[in-house]
Design an enzyme around this catalytic site. Structure first.
Site, PDB file in Angstrom:
ATOM      1  N   LEU A   1       0.868  -1.179   0.000  1.00  0.00           N
ATOM      2  CA  LEU A   1       0.000   0.000   0.000  1.00  0.00           C
ATOM      3  C   LEU A   1       0.902   1.225   0.000  1.00  0.00           C
ATOM      4  O   LEU A   1       1.951   1.229   0.649  1.00  0.00           O
ATOM      5  CB  LEU A   1      -0.909   0.043   1.242  1.00  0.00           C
ATOM      6  N   ASP A   2       0.485   2.272  -0.708  1.00  0.00           N
ATOM      7  CA  ASP A   2       1.235   3.522  -0.680  1.00  0.00           C
ATOM      8  C   ASP A   2       1.305   4.061   0.741  1.00  0.00           C
ATOM      9  O   ASP A   2       0.420   3.809   1.567  1.00  0.00           O
ATOM     10  CB  ASP A   2       0.554   4.575  -1.570  1.00  0.00           C
ATOM     11  N   ARG A   3       2.331   4.845   0.991  1.00  0.00           N
ATOM     12  CA  ARG A   3       2.509   5.447   2.314  1.00  0.00           C
ATOM     13  C   ARG A   3       1.261   6.219   2.753  1.00  0.00           C
ATOM     14  O   ARG A   3       0.841   6.144   3.916  1.00  0.00           O
ATOM     15  CB  ARG A   3       3.706   6.388   2.289  1.00  0.00           C
TER      16      ARG A   3
ATOM     17  N   HIS B   1      -0.403   3.498  -8.138  1.00  0.00           N
ATOM     18  CA  HIS B   1      -1.319   4.631  -8.038  1.00  0.00           C
ATOM     19  C   HIS B   1      -2.532   4.459  -8.962  1.00  0.00           C
ATOM     20  O   HIS B   1      -3.096   5.446  -9.445  1.00  0.00           O
ATOM     21  CB  HIS B   1      -0.611   5.959  -8.360  1.00  0.00           C
TER      22      HIS B   1
END
Length: 258
Positions: free
Chosen positions: A62-64, A171
């Site tokens: 997962l993105d930050r 994204h």
């Protein structure tokens, strides 16, 4: 800003002999990165602290800026099975996001995405890779019109959207929602600054409004169907209440939070 482990509480959603499902907070890296300061707290680091005798295996990211449910494997063989399940699209991933404007009631975004080139994170990568297949299903859960002027518009409209990406491009949700002119609130790269600022100034919201709320899969060892939900948390509950959506998460994804 220096971080410490005390800033984060590791919420375990499901634990058995093979799997660990956790709720990743927004703002927390999954892995260390060479572009972050030494000693940066990471989700993997928190897991190592809690399970010091084990090697915990990462199977997805997962993105930050994104919060929500993640699954980790407790041995190499299970990790390989899970990674293959993600590749074969046998894991159903459900996200919640808040977008600018009122979306259609539901839809499918089938729009190939070119791999994003990050000259800082990967300076040797090829910046001219061909676009790859990317497919996202979405469903509007709620919408709101706020009496706050934004630019030339006298009101501001937003949607709460359930998103299910079939592919896993970098994204993907952020880029796909921007592609249909409904960028995510709080997205500083693909979003719109005026709406991000509105949420900061009127709601004290300083984060990307993207939450991985549920993972569904067959257990790679037992075959049991697992549906693991990470409720967005009290901060998001309070924001949704201000937007007139206080019961949406409970209605769609589980029992009322205590």
């Amino acid at each position: 800003m220096t971080q410490s482990c005390e800033q984060y509480t590791l919420e375990i959603l499901h634990l058995d002999d093979y799997l660990i499902f956790v709720h990743k907070p927004a703002g927390l890296l999954v892995h260390p990165s060479w572009i972050t300061p030494p000693g940066e707290v990471t989700l993997v680091g928190l897991l190592k602290t809690q399970f010091p005798e084990e090697t915990i295996h990462t199977v997805h990211r997962l993105d930050r800026a994104t919060s929500g449910v993640m699954v980790f494997a407790r041995n190499k063989e299970v990790a390989q099975s899970l990674q293959q399940m993600f590749r074969d699209r046998l894991v159903c991933k459900t996200y919640l996001c808040v977008t600018r404007g009122w979306t259609e009631p539901r839809g499918v975004i089938d729009y190939a995405l070119k791999p994003e080139y990050d000259k800082f994170a990967d300076p040797l990568a090829n910046p001219d890779k061909a676009p790859k297949e990317a497919v996202t299903h979405f469903r509007q859960l709620a919408c709101v019109e706020l009496p706050i002027a934004v630019g030339r518009y006298p009101v501001a409209r937003y949607s709460l959207v359930e998103v299910k990406p079939l592919t896993g491009r970098k994204h993907q949700i952020r880029r796909h929602m921007k592609h249909i002119f409904h960028p995510l609130v709080g997205d500083t790269k693909h979003g719109e600054g005026r709406h991000n600022r509105l949420f900061r100034e009127h709601f004290g919201c300083n984060r990307l409004l993207l939450m991985a709320i549920r993972l569904e899969l067959a257990h790679p060892v037992t075959g049991q169907h697992l549906s693991i939900t990470a409720h967005p948390g009290h901060e998001i509950d309070a924001l949704f209440a201000e937007l007139g959506w206080p019961e949406v998460v409970e209605r769609e994804y589980g029992e009322k939070r205590q």
